[in-house]
Scaffold this active site. Structure first.
Site, mmCIF file in Angstrom:
data_model
loop_
_atom_site.group_PDB
_atom_site.id
_atom_site.type_symbol
_atom_site.label_atom_id
_atom_site.label_comp_id
_atom_site.label_asym_id
_atom_site.label_seq_id
_atom_site.Cartn_x
_atom_site.Cartn_y
_atom_site.Cartn_z
ATOM 1 N N TRP A 73 -7.121 11.042 -0.703
ATOM 2 C CA TRP A 73 -7.382 10.474 -2.031
ATOM 3 C C TRP A 73 -8.904 10.440 -2.229
ATOM 4 O O TRP A 73 -9.618 9.960 -1.343
ATOM 5 C CB TRP A 73 -6.782 9.068 -2.078
ATOM 6 C CG TRP A 73 -6.967 8.335 -3.368
ATOM 7 C CD1 TRP A 73 -6.766 8.805 -4.618
ATOM 8 C CD2 TRP A 73 -7.363 6.958 -3.507
ATOM 9 N NE1 TRP A 73 -7.011 7.810 -5.545
ATOM 10 C CE2 TRP A 73 -7.378 6.668 -4.892
ATOM 11 C CE3 TRP A 73 -7.697 5.949 -2.611
ATOM 12 C CZ2 TRP A 73 -7.719 5.421 -5.385
ATOM 13 C CZ3 TRP A 73 -8.047 4.693 -3.103
ATOM 14 C CH2 TRP A 73 -8.040 4.442 -4.478
ATOM 15 N N ASP A 87 -2.804 3.333 4.733
ATOM 16 C CA ASP A 87 -2.790 3.080 3.292
ATOM 17 C C ASP A 87 -1.353 3.315 2.806
ATOM 18 O O ASP A 87 -0.830 4.428 2.928
ATOM 19 C CB ASP A 87 -3.763 4.043 2.593
ATOM 20 C CG ASP A 87 -3.965 3.700 1.120
ATOM 21 O OD1 ASP A 87 -3.244 2.809 0.614
ATOM 22 O OD2 ASP A 87 -4.825 4.319 0.474
ATOM 23 N N LYS A 130 2.301 0.814 -8.140
ATOM 24 C CA LYS A 130 3.273 1.852 -8.506
ATOM 25 C C LYS A 130 4.696 1.311 -8.437
ATOM 26 O O LYS A 130 5.478 1.501 -9.359
ATOM 27 C CB LYS A 130 3.156 3.057 -7.576
ATOM 28 C CG LYS A 130 1.778 3.319 -7.020
ATOM 29 C CD LYS A 130 0.898 4.111 -7.943
ATOM 30 C CE LYS A 130 -0.513 4.166 -7.369
ATOM 31 N NZ LYS A 130 -1.439 4.936 -8.114
HETATM 32 C C1 LMR Z 1 -4.280 8.107 -8.208
HETATM 33 O O1 LMR Z 1 -4.513 8.595 -7.090
HETATM 34 O O2 LMR Z 1 -4.206 8.801 -9.220
HETATM 35 C C2 LMR Z 1 -4.064 6.633 -8.349
HETATM 36 O O3 LMR Z 1 -4.044 6.038 -7.096
HETATM 37 C C3 LMR Z 1 -4.981 5.994 -9.308
HETATM 38 C C4 LMR Z 1 -6.387 5.882 -8.799
HETATM 39 O O4 LMR Z 1 -6.924 4.779 -8.820
HETATM 40 O O5 LMR Z 1 -6.986 6.877 -8.383
#
Ligand code: LMR
Length: 399
Positions: A130, A211, A246
């Site tokens: 992420w 996570d 979510k």
């Molecule tokens: C995402 O990965 O799109 C979500 O977790 C929202 C974010 O805060 O990035």
């Protein structure tokens, strides 16, 4: 005074989502941010949440500051959901859990805690991960490295390379792992691979930072948390960031939790105290409303059953959409690119589209996916999936 401040280049996820809101094209499709939309393209309010909210409105009470660690009922419910209500570590009182401002808040509080008490440790995140993981951990002063994860040739996992890298990390290194529904690739470890990873973490004396932002979106609530319980049972030093954004569709309420599994109740009390001090330094204490909603749903038998059933429906709809787009792409893109829609799990699929193809999707077809090629399949529905498949086929063909 502020002449030297450079412009913010924007966030690869949140800024794109803001651009989408401003796009006037009526046929636009938002597959960028990790948000679940229903088949009508609407952000759902879950029934159980609506009921809990109505009850709360009928009994509006005073709103003092919450404790730094958050609402006790919420902390307990969040902990039970992550570890299982009957987990031995819970019964022994050796898990320090506190309410945080979303999953991101949990990551930041955990990162601050680690930087303070393990100043020599560095963190390893998956390649890719992420986008905000690097931002949060670097923001806390940690050096961020990557371990091999995604195989772009197969759309699967580079497990042998991952294990090899993790097996050579210095002691007390921190390894960031995704419990389920890996963000951004949708590629998870199998139960057998988790079982192989655990002794490596143990042998190298590493800290696992898990996570878990998508519990309930991969398989079931229990299966998605299985790796956390495996790590806790094995005694791997373990920190878990979890989120209700979510699975409760409560994005803006920022309901998260951070848990640290300790050796004893006494150790957990000391750790909790230091986590509270990190909260105080960041934002003092968390907000009340969302935490009350979540705690009330999870502690009420019938609301909880309703929530679990609706969550299962959401999960099944995502699976159905994966099937629909997979079918829609038949004969239009190669099989490696197509297979990942059904092989990968959770909200995201790593489409394998290039940056140029992603840009064409947005500019010519008003279909928004991330620059990395990540698609949020939870934004697909019966009305837009065919259009999305045709748009992808067109940019892949270079037509
Ligand atoms: C995402 O990965 O799109 C979500 O977790 C929202 C974010 O805060 O990035």
């Amino acid at each position: 005074m502020f002449d030297h401040i450079p412009a913010y280049p924007g966030d690869p996820i949140l800024s794109l989502n803001e651009d989408f809101q401003l796009d006037p094209r009526p046929n636009k499709v938002n597959l960028s941010i990790g948000i679940y939309f229903d088949d009508a393209g609407k952000l759902p309010v879950m029934d159980a949440v609506r009921h809990a909210e109505t009850a709360l409105l009928g009994a509006i009470g005073p709103r003092s500051y919450l404790p730094m660690a958050g609402l006790p009922l919420y902390r307990d419910a969040a902990q039970a959901l992550v570890f299982g209500a009957d987990h031995e570590a819970r019964a022994a009182g050796r898990i320090a859990t506190l309410q945080t401002i979303g999953g991101s808040g949990a990551l930041k509080v955990g990162a601050d805690f680690l930087k303070r008490y393990f100043p020599a440790s560095q963190i390893w995140i998956s390649d890719p991960s992420w986008e905000n993981h690097r931002v949060v951990f670097e923001g806390a002063g940690l050096t961020v490295n990557t371990y091999p994860y995604y195989d772009e040739h197969t759309g699967g996992l580079r497990f042998a390379d991952m294990i090899d890298t993790i097996g050579r990390l210095p002691e007390q290194s921190i390894v960031l792992l995704h419990a389920c529904c890996h963000n951004p690739t949708g590629v998870d470890l199998s139960p057998a691979q988790w079982a192989e990873l655990v002794p490596v973490l143990q042998r190298r004396k590493l800290i696992a930072f898990v996570d878990m932002a998508y519990q309930g979106f991969g398989a079931s609530l229990e299966e998605d948390a299985a790796c956390v319980r495996l790590l806790a049972d094995a005694g791997v030093p373990l920190i878990v960031a979890s989120s209700f954004s979510k699975n409760f569709s409560l994005y803006g309420e920022r309901c998260g939790a951070l848990s640290v599994v300790c050796k004893s109740k006494e150790e957990a009390a000391r750790v909790l105290g230091q986590l509270m001090s990190a909260v105080r330094a960041n934002y003092s204490n968390p907000p009340t409303h969302g935490a009350r909603l979540v705690a009330n749903v999870l502690s009420d038998t019938s609301l909880r059953a309703s929530w679990e059933a609706e969550l299962a429906t959401m999960r099944e709809r995502i699976l159905a959409m994966r099937g629909t787009i997979h079918e829609g792409l038949a004969g239009r893109v190669d099989e490696v690119m197509r297979a990942r829609y059904v092989a990968q799990r959770g909200m995201f699929t790593y489409t394998g589209l290039s940056e140029a193809q992603v840009e064409r999707l947005r500019s010519e077809y008003a279909v928004y996916v991330l620059r990395s090629g990540r698609m949020c399949v939870a934004g697909l529905n019966a009305s837009n999936a065919g259009y999305v498949a045709s748009s992808i086929a067109a940019v892949v063909a270079g037509a």
